[in-house]
Design a protein around this motif. Structure first.
Motif, PDB file in Angstrom:
ATOM      1  N   THR A 127      -2.514  -5.715  10.828  1.00 55.78           N
ATOM      2  CA  THR A 127      -3.039  -6.280  12.069  1.00 55.78           C
ATOM      3  C   THR A 127      -3.742  -5.227  12.914  1.00 55.78           C
ATOM      4  OG1 THR A 127      -0.909  -5.903  13.141  1.00 55.78           O
ATOM      5  CG2 THR A 127      -1.285  -8.089  12.148  1.00 55.78           C
ATOM      6  N   ASP A 128      -4.166  -4.121  12.273  1.00 49.96           N
ATOM      7  CA  ASP A 128      -4.833  -3.050  13.000  1.00 49.96           C
ATOM      8  C   ASP A 128      -6.148  -3.550  13.604  1.00 49.96           C
ATOM      9  OD1 ASP A 128      -3.367  -0.353  11.907  1.00 49.96           O
ATOM     10  OD2 ASP A 128      -3.428  -1.936  10.397  1.00 49.96           O
ATOM     11  N   PRO A 129      -6.429  -3.197  14.891  1.00 52.40           N
ATOM     12  CA  PRO A 129      -7.714  -3.603  15.479  1.00 52.40           C
ATOM     13  C   PRO A 129      -8.860  -2.851  14.815  1.00 52.40           C
ATOM     14  CG  PRO A 129      -6.477  -2.200  17.010  1.00 52.40           C
ATOM     15  CD  PRO A 129      -5.605  -2.437  15.815  1.00 52.40           C
ATOM     16  N   THR A 131     -13.033  -2.035  14.963  1.00 49.67           N
ATOM     17  CA  THR A 131     -14.218  -2.093  15.805  1.00 49.67           C
ATOM     18  C   THR A 131     -15.451  -1.902  14.938  1.00 49.67           C
ATOM     19  OG1 THR A 131     -12.959  -1.149  17.622  1.00 49.67           O
ATOM     20  CG2 THR A 131     -15.352  -1.066  17.797  1.00 49.67           C
TER      21      THR A 131
END
Length: 191
Positions: free
Chosen positions: A187-189, A191
């Motif tokens: 669930t790492d963000p 970008t």
């Protein structure tokens, strides 16, 4: 009146060996003592089989290969031992790497490897140890699991297009472990 024997051998290194010859109704005799020395390296065995771990991360248990002569006696040979993933084991396309390379010259008959890892997760892996003039050795079976998140990769890279218009192929990014295996449920963000 002569009995000739061929192919006689003693498999274990030692001194003070003698042979006794007997025949019914005749007086037997014993040879003078003789020694059996270690022969050249002929067989590779795993003293320590690899322990597996997670994709792209060095295993907790690193492989150690011992060189034996044809009789199974330890040698002091300096033969170069090369490791590879045994054919037909693990995940197709997986790569094995070790710190300092996959080939090591034995020291006093022992090749010790460090930093070995396999990139792709999978089960049923075996490592093969080979060398010039050696009967090859195959390790015990082990697994490589998906490790913790370590990097992001483009699962699908974007395609170009017209300025101001959405691309036909949109980017898809995967969170992967050190070996490039997608980490399920990460669930790492991004970008």
């Amino acid at each position: 009146g002569v009995a000739t024997f061929t192919g006689c051998k003693v498999d274990l290194v030692g001194t003070g060996y003698t042979l006794t010859v007997t025949a019914p109704g005749l007086t037997g005799t014993v040879t003078s003592a003789f020694a059996v020395a270690t022969g050249p390296a002929a067989i590779a065995i795993f003293d320590t089989s690899p322990g597996g771990g997670t994709g792209g991360t060095a295993w907790a248990t690193q492989p150690v290969v011992r060189l034996l002569d044809a009789g199974g006696n330890p040698t002091t040979a300096t033969t170069t031992v090369t490791l590879s993933i045994a054919a037909g084991t693990g995940t197709a396309g997986a790569a094995l790497s070790c710190t300092g390379g996959l080939a090591k010259a034995a020291v006093a008959g022992v090749a010790t490897f460090a930093g070995c890892a396999i990139d792709r997760a999978g089960t049923g892996y075996q490592v093969r140890a080979t060398g010039s003039g050696l009967v090859a050795a195959t390790s015990t079976t082990f697994a490589v699991a998906v490790g913790p998140p370590a990097k992001v990769l483009f699962a699908t890279p974007p395609s170009g297009g017209t300025a101001g218009a959405a691309w036909a192929t949109q980017p898809v990014v995967a969170v992967a472990d050190a070996g490039g295996n997608t980490v399920p449920g990460a669930t790492d963000p991004v970008t």
